[in-house]
Design an enzyme around this catalytic site. Structure first.
Site, short mmCIF file in Angstrom:
data_model
loop_
_atom_site.label_atom_id
_atom_site.label_comp_id
_atom_site.label_asym_id
_atom_site.label_seq_id
_atom_site.Cartn_x
_atom_site.Cartn_y
_atom_site.Cartn_z
N HIS A 95 2.22 -19.49 -65.23
CA HIS A 95 0.96 -19.24 -64.51
C HIS A 95 0.07 -18.34 -65.35
CE1 HIS A 95 -1.89 -17.81 -61.52
NE2 HIS A 95 -1.62 -18.92 -60.87
N GLU A 97 -1.73 -15.89 -64.68
CA GLU A 97 -1.60 -14.44 -64.46
C GLU A 97 -0.38 -13.88 -65.20
OE1 GLU A 97 -1.97 -14.80 -60.22
OE2 GLU A 97 -4.06 -15.37 -60.54
N GLU A 171 -4.52 -25.71 -64.81
CA GLU A 171 -5.28 -24.67 -64.13
C GLU A 171 -6.17 -23.95 -65.14
OE1 GLU A 171 -3.25 -23.33 -60.34
OE2 GLU A 171 -2.24 -22.23 -61.89
C1 PEP Z 1 -3.43 -20.26 -58.62
O1 PEP Z 1 -3.19 -19.08 -58.66
O2 PEP Z 1 -2.58 -21.06 -59.02
C2 PEP Z 1 -4.74 -20.68 -58.14
C3 PEP Z 1 -5.13 -21.91 -58.37
O3 PEP Z 1 -5.51 -19.76 -57.45
P1 PEP Z 1 -6.86 -20.02 -56.62
O4 PEP Z 1 -6.65 -21.27 -55.82
O5 PEP Z 1 -7.03 -18.82 -55.75
O6 PEP Z 1 -7.95 -20.18 -57.63
#
Ligand code: PEP
Length: 255
Positions: A95, A97, A171
């Site tokens: 991810h 983060e 993402e």
């Molecule tokens: C995530 O953390 O995987 C994510 C997509 O967050 P958000 O939907 O809040 O942008």
């Protein structure tokens, strides 16, 4: 969405209390979820047991991270064996983060993925570029490099045992938690490129059957348009997964 089963994951991140999670679980237990969608939620580690014991079996549980190998003297870590023991079926790895806030690199993430898969859990393998990388035209290069780690294509990795248990989550970092969702065309373009990468670097079969889901500010209002794209096979949802009815709208977006 293409022909594979739609997959929607809710990443609760470091949010919630016993009380708010109990409310979220009861909301999730009462919403209508389309049967032909895989649905997964990822609570913080310390609430996984609570969620597992109270949430409908219709929804599978994921962890948000795992230790790189077998448990032991690794203070503060949680092993894959422990996650299995409490009923987790999936682990989110890579991810943004964890990459950009915590500092995990491809080697660490790739090894975690290989270990998790070797223990029989599924991996939600996250990839995605920073805004700067997109602006510099490096989106595909960044995503392919991150894919190499999951695919065991870097020299220090042992081979990934099977692709049956991997879902790729594209993402874009600039879209996560920002309210700035990628357009359906932007997401579709990268999904096609990643599928093509899988075809060239793994196999045509893996490329066609692996689900590539999109994450980044998906909500109840934008999910239907995104779900229409041929290569968007589901979503990974952060903020909007903390609201049961909205999460259900996203799960049901494909129908
Ligand atoms: C995530 O953390 O995987 C994510 C997509 O967050 P958000 O939907 O809040 O942008």
């Amino acid at each position: 969405a293409g022909s594979g089963k739609f997959f929607v994951g809710g990443n609760w991140k470091c949010n919630g209390t016993k009380e708010s999670i109990s409310k979220l679980v009861s909301d999730l237990n009462s919403v209508k979820l389309e049967p032909d969608v895989d649905v997964v939620v990822a609570p913080p580690f310390i609430y996984i047991d609570q969620v597992k014991n109270s949430l409908t079996d219709r929804i599978e549980i994921s962890a948000q991270n795992s230790w790189i190998g077998k448990g032991g003297a690794f203070t503060g870590e949680i092993s894959v064996e422990q996650l299995k023991d409490i009923g987790c079926k999936w682990v989110i790895l890579g991810h943004s983060e964890r990459r950009h806030v915590i500092g995990e690199d491809d080697q660490f993430i790739g090894k975690k993925a290989a270990y998790t898969l070797s223990q029989g859990l599924g991996v939600i393998a996250c990839i995605g570029e920073l805004l700067k990388e997109r602006e510099e035209g490096k989106t595909f290069d960044v995503c392919f490099q991150q894919m190499k780690a999951f695919a065991g294509k870097l020299p220090w990795l042992y081979a990934v045992p099977s692709w049956d248990n991997i879902v790729i989550a594209y993402e874009p970092v600039w879209a996560i938690g920002t309210g700035k969702v990628a357009t359906p065309q932007q997401a579709q373009e990268v999904h096609v490129a990643v599928r093509d990468w899988l075809k060239k670097n793994v196999s045509a079969e893996v490329a066609s059957k692996t689900r590539i889901i999109y994450g980044g500010s998906v909500n109840g209002g934008n999910c239907a348009e995104l779900a229409k794209e041929e290569d968007i096979d589901g979503f990974l949802v952060g903020g909007a997964s903390l609201k049961g009815p909205e999460f259900a709208t996203i799960v049901n977006a494909v129908t």
